[in-house]
Scaffold this active site. Structure first.
Site, PDB file in Angstrom:
ATOM      1  N   LYS B  78      37.344 -34.539  10.542  1.00 30.80           N
ATOM      2  CA  LYS B  78      36.953 -34.610   9.012  1.00 30.80           C
ATOM      3  C   LYS B  78      36.965 -33.151   8.480  1.00 30.80           C
ATOM      4  CE  LYS B  78      33.415 -36.073   5.940  1.00 30.80           C
ATOM      5  NZ  LYS B  78      31.971 -36.585   5.588  1.00 30.80           N
ATOM      6  N   SER B 158      31.477 -40.637   2.730  1.00 29.46           N
ATOM      7  CA  SER B 158      32.512 -39.677   2.402  1.00 29.46           C
ATOM      8  C   SER B 158      33.527 -39.444   3.086  1.00 29.46           C
ATOM      9  CB  SER B 158      31.905 -38.408   1.913  1.00 29.46           C
ATOM     10  OG  SER B 158      31.446 -37.832   3.267  1.00 29.46           O
ATOM     11  N   SER B 182      27.716 -41.731   4.903  1.00 35.21           N
ATOM     12  CA  SER B 182      28.963 -41.271   4.845  1.00 35.21           C
ATOM     13  C   SER B 182      30.001 -41.690   6.263  1.00 35.21           C
ATOM     14  CB  SER B 182      29.246 -39.909   4.651  1.00 35.21           C
ATOM     15  OG  SER B 182      29.038 -39.691   3.306  1.00 35.21           O
TER      16      SER B 182
END
Lengths: 119, 492
Positions: B78, B158, B182
């Protein structure tokens, strides 16, 4: 306020409730301008009202916390209870100006450069 | 022969050990799949050269008999994790050209164990969002579509890019960060497994900070076992993070397949909200039945402060974010927009560098921390947080080993469907996950079925602090009963 689940998607409705003394749950334009200034974010005048509306939606959502009895409750300060870790007060790193400055938008002679702050 | 990208991480690991294929072949297969899947916008940066170099080094170590636990396994990271020499942006314009000169502890441990970096994945800007639509690089498109419909759906957020990349077989696993859901919400939306470990289990050092008392890193993968393998490498004490906990890291993989007989599983009644979708209700009941069949004892429990978790979160998280994001000032790194004076430069830089959702949250955080309001907002929210944590502690003290809940209140929604209206509607996505962050507990999302439109739905298991092993054992039962979910590859 309470949450209501509709079929397939979530929605919520607002309920006014007498919560006793509380901070203002909505902000006016002047306050939005002041918050923007404190947050160091330039906001154009024409955006203030819309932004105020969005902030008010969130403030209205958090208003329900007023109904929780928190008398005698300690605020959470450590998520997992643990003794504060300490280390010896010694230099473990440094002398690496090049790496520190590598992403600086403007630098000169190993200094970050900013607009003049002192006249 | 099965495509190399369709293997599980464990199968790939075992195949590498047996020399059935090489790390270079695995990296190659994934880079080719990534190239064909650019329509998903899952990666914001592909790192093919680095991937091939790391794979070659992995092959050399495999040949020399010096393989680490993840040797040669291609992974995605990420874009919230700083990677040395590899652009890291938090998917924000303000960090558009930031190239860290250091490596986050979590990713450093993955490379220590032999993993291969395929690229950086898309996320909501500074991890603020539940749909991956606030990213500066544009939304991620979910590999899933509703049956008979080509409308683009969100992968959740997210960590939407990581979840989409894992579900679309563009990597064997990926890292995520979870501040309010997330990892678990996108895992549920894309039909994969994601775990947020206990606060303090993974070091936060080198991870771009959002809300420091809530942020925790964790892995995504397509199976419970693969997720367990990754978590072991990501976990462990780090003296550079004062909240990192110094306790041994168990062999999580060994917990997969462990008996759950006799475990007491709580079903929190406050999560069964009036008017909740019948499909989610039915899914939850199925989960209860599966765990019962496996010998667990299911008991109703009460977590009376559940409904206050989300409003408390929307004070604590923006407050901490406003403080953490104060560092983006156009001086030391990132974007700088010139101004009349230094304050004008700060204001223009932050106005242009931050997107709409980030600006809103920074302003809310600034407001609730401002003079006169600290006690009414932040302090009260932190007291409510103590009560939320206490709710869980009461249940655990009464002998409950873990809890079973839905992961999300619905399946994935369409791109653009929830961005126009009131921000609260988007925030409600996290109602089942956010309590876990508020209490610092571990939580895992595991696929449990599909809805009437053919979209994945997930269940969540919540554990005692540092008892991720029980979560892996329980999630394995659900996975065995529900089977694996795969989207059809419409993007190829």
């Amino acid at each position: 306020m309470r949450w209501v689940f509709g079929p397939g998607r979530l929605c919520y409705e607002r309920r006014s409730r007498n919560l006793g003394p509380k901070p203002p749950m909505s902000v006016d334009i002047a306050t939005v301008r002041r918050i923007a200034r404190l947050a160091r974010i330039a906001v154009a005048d024409e955006e203030l009202e819309h932004l105020g509306g969005e902030i008010n939606a969130v403030l209205s959502f958090v208003e329900q916390l007023g109904e929780v009895d928190v008398a005698g409750v300690e605020p959470m300060t450590s998520v997992m209870p643990m003794a504060m870790k300490k280390r010896h007060d010694v230099v473990t790193d440094g002398e690496d100006a090049d790496r520190v400055l590598r992403n600086a938008p403007v630098s000169e002679n190993n200094f970050f450069v900013v607009p003049r702050v002192v006249e | 022969m099965t495509a190399l990208t369709a293997l599980t991480l464990a199968q790939a690991r075992d195949g590498l050990a047996k020399k059935t294929f090489s790390a270079v072949e695995l990296a190659d297969a994934h880079l080719a799949a990534m190239e064909k899947a650019r329509a998903l916008n899952a990666y914001v940066l592909e790192t093919p050269d680095r991937a091939m170099a790391m794979a070659r080094a992995a092959d050399a170590r495999l040949s020399a008999g010096k393989a680490g636990p993840l040797e040669g396994i291609p992974l995605a990271v990420k874009d919230m994790f700083c990677t040395e020499g590899v652009r890291t942006t938090a998917c924000s314009k303000i960090l558009e050209s930031f190239v860290p000169t250091y490596e986050s502890t979590v990713t450093a441990q993955l490379w220590r164990d032999g993993a291969v970096l395929l690229g950086k994945t898309n996320n909501d800007e500074f991890a603020m969002g539940s749909s991956n639509e606030t990213s500066y690089f544009g939304p991620v498109v979910s590999p899933w579509r509703r049956e008979g419909d080509t409308a683009a759906l969100v992968p959740g957020g997210s960590s939407g890019g990581s979840a989409a990349a894992v579900a679309a077989r563009l990597c064997y696993g990926a890292t995520g960060t979870d501040t309010g859901g997330s990892i678990r919400q996108p895992a549920a939306f894309t039909g994969i497994v994601g775990i947020k470990p206990t606060y303090g289990r993974c070091s936060r050092w080198g991870t771009i900070a959002f809300a420091s008392s809530l942020d925790q890193a964790g892995p995504f993968a397509r199976t419970v076992r693969d997720t367990a393998i990754l978590l072991r490498s990501m976990s462990g004490h780090d003296s550079k993070d004062t909240t990192s906990v110094d306790r041994p890291v168990p062999d999580y993989e060994a917990a997969v397949g462990r008996s759950v007989k006799g475990l007491r599983i709580g079903v929190p009644k406050e999560y069964r909200m009036p008017g909740m979708s019948a499909e989610i209700d039915a899914l939850w009941d199925k989960g209860v039945a599966w765990l019962k069949e496996a010998g667990a004892e299911l008991v109703e429990v009460s977590l009376p402060h559940t409904k206050y978790a989300l409003p408390a979160y929307y004070i604590v998280a923006p407050a901490e974010a406003s403080s953490n994001l104060a560092r983006y000032d156009g001086v030391r790194y990132g974007l700088r927009v010139p101004g009349r004076d230094v304050i004008d430069m700060y204001e223009r830089t932050r106005a242009e560098g931050f997107g709409k959702e980030v600006r809103r949250r920074v302003m809310i955080g600034t407001y609730v921390l401002s003079a006169g309001y600290y006690d009414a907002y932040y302090l009260r929210a932190q007291k409510v947080r103590t009560l939320i944590k206490r709710d869980f502690e009461v249940c655990f003290e009464a002998g409950v080993d873990a809890m079973l809940t839905p992961a999300t209140p619905s399946a994935a929604f369409g791109v653009g469907e929830k961005t126009k209206g009131d921000p609260i509607e988007m925030y409600l996505n996290d109602i089942f996950t956010v309590t876990v962050n508020m209490a610092g507990l571990p939580g895992i999302a595991v696929p449990a079925g599909i809805d009437a439109q053919g979209l994945p739905l997930g269940l969540q298991l919540i554990g005692r602090p540092f008892d991720e092993e029980t979560l892996f054992a329980l999630a394995d039962v659900i996975e065995k009963a529900a089977g694996h979910l795969h989207p059809s590859a419409w993007w190829v």
